[in-house]
Design an enzyme around this catalytic site. Structure first.
Site, PDB file in Angstrom:
ATOM      1  N   PRO A  10       0.587  -1.434   0.006  1.00 32.65           N
ATOM      2  CG  PRO A  10      -0.092  -1.211   2.010  1.00 32.65           C
ATOM      3  CD  PRO A  10       0.405  -1.934   1.233  1.00 32.65           C
ATOM      4  CG  ASN A  11      -0.151   4.498   1.241  1.00 30.67           C
ATOM      5  OD1 ASN A  11      -1.354   5.018   0.666  1.00 30.67           O
ATOM      6  ND2 ASN A  11      -0.304   3.601   2.639  1.00 30.67           N
ATOM      7  NE  ARG A  18       3.691   6.781   1.304  1.00 32.86           N
ATOM      8  CZ  ARG A  18       4.090   5.601   2.256  1.00 32.86           C
ATOM      9  NH1 ARG A  18       4.709   4.870   1.128  1.00 32.86           N
ATOM     10  NH2 ARG A  18       3.763   5.528   3.187  1.00 32.86           N
ATOM     11  CE1 TYR A  23       8.716   5.357   3.023  1.00 36.12           C
ATOM     12  CE2 TYR A  23       6.978   7.157   3.042  1.00 36.12           C
ATOM     13  CZ  TYR A  23       7.528   5.877   3.762  1.00 36.12           C
ATOM     14  OH  TYR A  23       6.906   5.412   4.772  1.00 36.12           O
ATOM     15  CG  ASN A  72       8.207  -1.719   0.856  1.00 36.96           C
ATOM     16  OD1 ASN A  72       7.749  -1.664   1.953  1.00 36.96           O
ATOM     17  ND2 ASN A  72       8.910  -0.647   0.458  1.00 36.96           N
ATOM     18  CB  ALA A  75       1.162   0.418   6.765  1.00 33.98           C
ATOM     19  CD  GLU A  96      10.149  -6.891   7.001  1.00 34.11           C
ATOM     20  OE1 GLU A  96      10.287  -8.139   7.431  1.00 34.11           O
ATOM     21  OE2 GLU A  96       9.970  -6.064   7.460  1.00 34.11           O
ATOM     22  CG  HIS A  98      10.620  -1.722   5.462  1.00 36.51           C
ATOM     23  ND1 HIS A  98       9.189  -1.869   5.527  1.00 36.51           N
ATOM     24  CD2 HIS A  98      10.997  -3.106   6.158  1.00 36.51           C
ATOM     25  CE1 HIS A  98       8.922  -3.043   5.699  1.00 36.51           C
ATOM     26  NE2 HIS A  98       9.733  -3.469   6.266  1.00 36.51           N
ATOM     27  NE  ARG A 105       9.301   6.498   9.036  1.00 38.79           N
ATOM     28  CZ  ARG A 105       8.623   6.195   8.078  1.00 38.79           C
ATOM     29  NH1 ARG A 105       8.629   5.359   7.235  1.00 38.79           N
ATOM     30  NH2 ARG A 105       7.396   6.949   7.955  1.00 38.79           N
TER      31      ARG A 105
HETATM   32  C1  DQA Z   1       7.786   1.529   4.625  1.00 38.99           C
HETATM   33  C2  DQA Z   1       7.810   1.593   5.823  1.00 38.99           C
HETATM   34  C3  DQA Z   1       6.386   1.264   6.292  1.00 38.99           C
HETATM   35  O1  DQA Z   1       6.482   1.562   7.843  1.00 38.99           O
HETATM   36  C4  DQA Z   1       5.545   2.169   5.489  1.00 38.99           C
HETATM   37  O2  DQA Z   1       4.239   1.930   6.048  1.00 38.99           O
HETATM   38  C5  DQA Z   1       5.611   2.336   4.099  1.00 38.99           C
HETATM   39  C6  DQA Z   1       6.827   2.145   3.589  1.00 38.99           C
HETATM   40  C7  DQA Z   1       9.206   1.575   3.673  1.00 38.99           C
HETATM   41  O3  DQA Z   1       9.537   1.255   2.554  1.00 38.99           O
HETATM   42  O4  DQA Z   1       9.965   2.382   4.339  1.00 38.99           O
HETATM   43  O5  DQA Z   1       4.642   2.403   3.527  1.00 38.99           O
HETATM   44  O6  DQA Z   1       7.581  -0.053   4.012  1.00 38.99           O
END
Ligand code: DQA
Length: 138
Positions: A10-11, A18, A23, A72, A75, A96, A98, A105
């Site tokens: 997501p996102n 964003r 990011y 990735n 959240a 995994e 990020h 954070r």
């Molecule tokens: C993320 C870190 C997550 O906590 C966050 O919700 C994201 C992006 C990252 O790539 O740093 O959407 O996965």
């Protein structure tokens, strides 16, 4: 040729737009084009969804075919037992990833439901985290 599937949650479709201070300002599409050129000898595919079930379906779809998955989960990382179970259910090893250093954070980002099911975790190197994950899977 090795096959690696990159899956974003997501996102992450809004990368480059964003929260740029966290990011960065590169879209995933343009980053992915560079990733493919750096790993010309790897068959890289990309999937993104904002829906938990679609991410699970994609893990099931590719997870018995590819040599590895770079995930990735956004959240969902922090609370999706269903994605953790999907990772455990398939054959392919999952890394995994990020972009940000989740450990520097908010406290709720320090927890990963999926990490115990993954082969390893890479976080905090910006988009380069994906390059490192591909390298780790090869
Ligand atoms: C993320 C870190 C997550 O906590 C966050 O919700 C994201 C992006 C990252 O790539 O740093 O959407 O996965």
């Amino acid at each position: 040729m090795k096959k690696i599937a990159v899956i974003n949650g997501p996102n992450l479709n809004l990368l480059g737009v964003r929260e740029k201070s966290i990011y960065g300002d590169t879209s995933f599409d343009s980053y992915f084009a560079g990733l493919k050129s750096r790993f010309e000898n790897v068959e890289l595919t990309y999937f993104q969804s904002n829906c938990e079930g679609s991410i699970i379906d994609e893990i099931h779809r590719v997870g018995f075919d590819v040599d590895g998955i770079v995930l990735n989960a956004g959240a969902y990382t922090h609370y999706s037992i269903a994605i953790a179970d999907a990772i455990r259910a398939v054959k392919a090893p999952v890394v995994e990833v990020h972009i940000s250093n989740v450990h520097s954070r908010e406290e709720y980002r320090h927890v990963s439901m999926i990490a115990p099911a993954c082969r390893g975790v890479i976080a905090g190197f910006g988009l380069k985290s994906y390059d490192l994950a591909v390298e780790a899977l090869l």
